[in-house]
Design a protein around this motif. Structure first.
Motif, PDB file in Angstrom:
ATOM      1  N   ASP A   4       0.821  -1.216   0.000  1.00  0.00           N
ATOM      2  CA  ASP A   4       0.000   0.000   0.000  1.00  0.00           C
ATOM      3  C   ASP A   4       0.853   1.264   0.000  1.00  0.00           C
ATOM      4  OD1 ASP A   4      -2.289  -1.516   0.003  1.00  0.00           O
ATOM      5  OD2 ASP A   4      -2.553  -1.437   2.168  1.00  0.00           O
ATOM      6  N   TRP A   5       2.094   1.150   0.437  1.00  0.00           N
ATOM      7  CA  TRP A   5       2.992   2.306   0.523  1.00  0.00           C
ATOM      8  C   TRP A   5       3.820   2.502  -0.739  1.00  0.00           C
ATOM      9  CZ3 TRP A   5       3.072   5.829   4.402  1.00  0.00           C
ATOM     10  CH2 TRP A   5       2.314   5.509   5.530  1.00  0.00           C
ATOM     11  N   LEU A   6       3.566   1.696  -1.736  1.00  0.00           N
ATOM     12  CA  LEU A   6       4.374   1.726  -2.951  1.00  0.00           C
ATOM     13  C   LEU A   6       4.335   3.077  -3.658  1.00  0.00           C
ATOM     14  CD1 LEU A   6       6.200   0.021  -4.731  1.00  0.00           C
ATOM     15  CD2 LEU A   6       4.182  -0.740  -5.972  1.00  0.00           C
ATOM     16  N   PHE A   7       3.209   3.794  -3.583  1.00  0.00           N
ATOM     17  CA  PHE A   7       3.055   5.048  -4.314  1.00  0.00           C
ATOM     18  C   PHE A   7       2.974   6.262  -3.391  1.00  0.00           C
ATOM     19  CE2 PHE A   7       1.179   1.660  -6.920  1.00  0.00           C
ATOM     20  CZ  PHE A   7       2.056   1.722  -7.991  1.00  0.00           C
ATOM     21  N   VAL A   8       3.624   6.177  -2.249  1.00  0.00           N
ATOM     22  CA  VAL A   8       3.620   7.276  -1.285  1.00  0.00           C
ATOM     23  C   VAL A   8       4.992   7.936  -1.290  1.00  0.00           C
ATOM     24  CG1 VAL A   8       3.422   7.876   1.158  1.00  0.00           C
ATOM     25  CG2 VAL A   8       1.904   6.153   0.171  1.00  0.00           C
ATOM     26  N   TRP A   9       4.995   9.274  -1.272  1.00  0.00           N
ATOM     27  CA  TRP A   9       6.244  10.003  -1.087  1.00  0.00           C
ATOM     28  C   TRP A   9       6.049  11.027   0.008  1.00  0.00           C
ATOM     29  CZ3 TRP A   9       6.177  14.890  -4.004  1.00  0.00           C
ATOM     30  CH2 TRP A   9       5.178  14.972  -4.966  1.00  0.00           C
ATOM     31  N   VAL A  10       7.099  11.241   0.783  1.00  0.00           N
ATOM     32  CA  VAL A  10       7.050  12.098   1.956  1.00  0.00           C
ATOM     33  C   VAL A  10       7.851  13.360   1.673  1.00  0.00           C
ATOM     34  CG1 VAL A  10       7.590  12.299   4.409  1.00  0.00           C
ATOM     35  CG2 VAL A  10       6.845  10.105   3.469  1.00  0.00           C
TER      36      VAL A  10
END
Length: 178
Positions: free
Chosen positions: A140-146
């Motif tokens: 689920d975190w594959l397309f998250v950027w911080v």
């Protein structure tokens, strides 16, 4: 940089033919004509420089409303109560930073709004690739950027930055601002 009347007068004198008739003394009719021409050219030079400077988005305060209308501003990100400096920064940022999907684009876009940021892309844990210290993120975190805000000199809130990034980011990704 605008040239002065003396710059133009010197250039005119350097272009005159050589000879006794062209060696005019200071205060002569020829020198007064040269100075009059030079003053007019210096005035035109300054006016042209002003026109060029005022043609940049956000520079001409008389046209700020027209630039905002053309670029879809004020947008819901900064709201209606932005300061004049914030409005001009948004105009320039919107005009220059039309699109992009790279980290460099988003870092430059944020810098134009007065934010110094860093971007971290989160990737899920991978066997034989990730280390023991790596966080256990799932798919689920594959397309998250911080986005980490290092400093803010523009006076806009980080909510504005988040709103701008959400409008510009690739549709399948998620942005977290810290």
């Amino acid at each position: 940089m605008a040239r002065t009347a003396e710059d133009y007068a010197g250039a005119i004198r350097a272009l005159l033919p050589r000879g006794r008739i062209w060696q005019a003394e200071a205060g002569s009719g020829q020198q007064r004509l040269i100075l009059a021409l030079a003053q007019e050219w210096a005035r035109l030079d300054a006016a042209a420089t002003t026109v060029l400077d005022q043609s940049l988005p956000g520079r001409n305060l008389d046209l700020i409303t027209e630039w905002e209308e053309s670029l879809g501003l004020p947008d819901p990100c900064a709201g209606e109560n932005a300061t004049l400096d914030q409005r001009t920064a948004q105009i320039l940022t919107r005009f220059v930073g039309a699109s992009g999907q790279s980290q460099a684009f988003f870092i430059a876009y944020a810098a134009a709004l007065g934010f110094d940021i860093s971007i971290s892309v989160i990737s899920p844990f991978r066997v034989e690739i990730s280390t023991v210290e790596s966080p256990l993120y799932d798919e689920d975190w594959l397309f998250v950027w911080v986005v980490t805000v290092v400093s803010n000199t523009g006076g806009l809130s980080t909510d504005v930055l988040g709103c701008e990034f959400n409008a510009l980011k690739p549709a399948h990704t998620y942005v977290l601002i810290q």
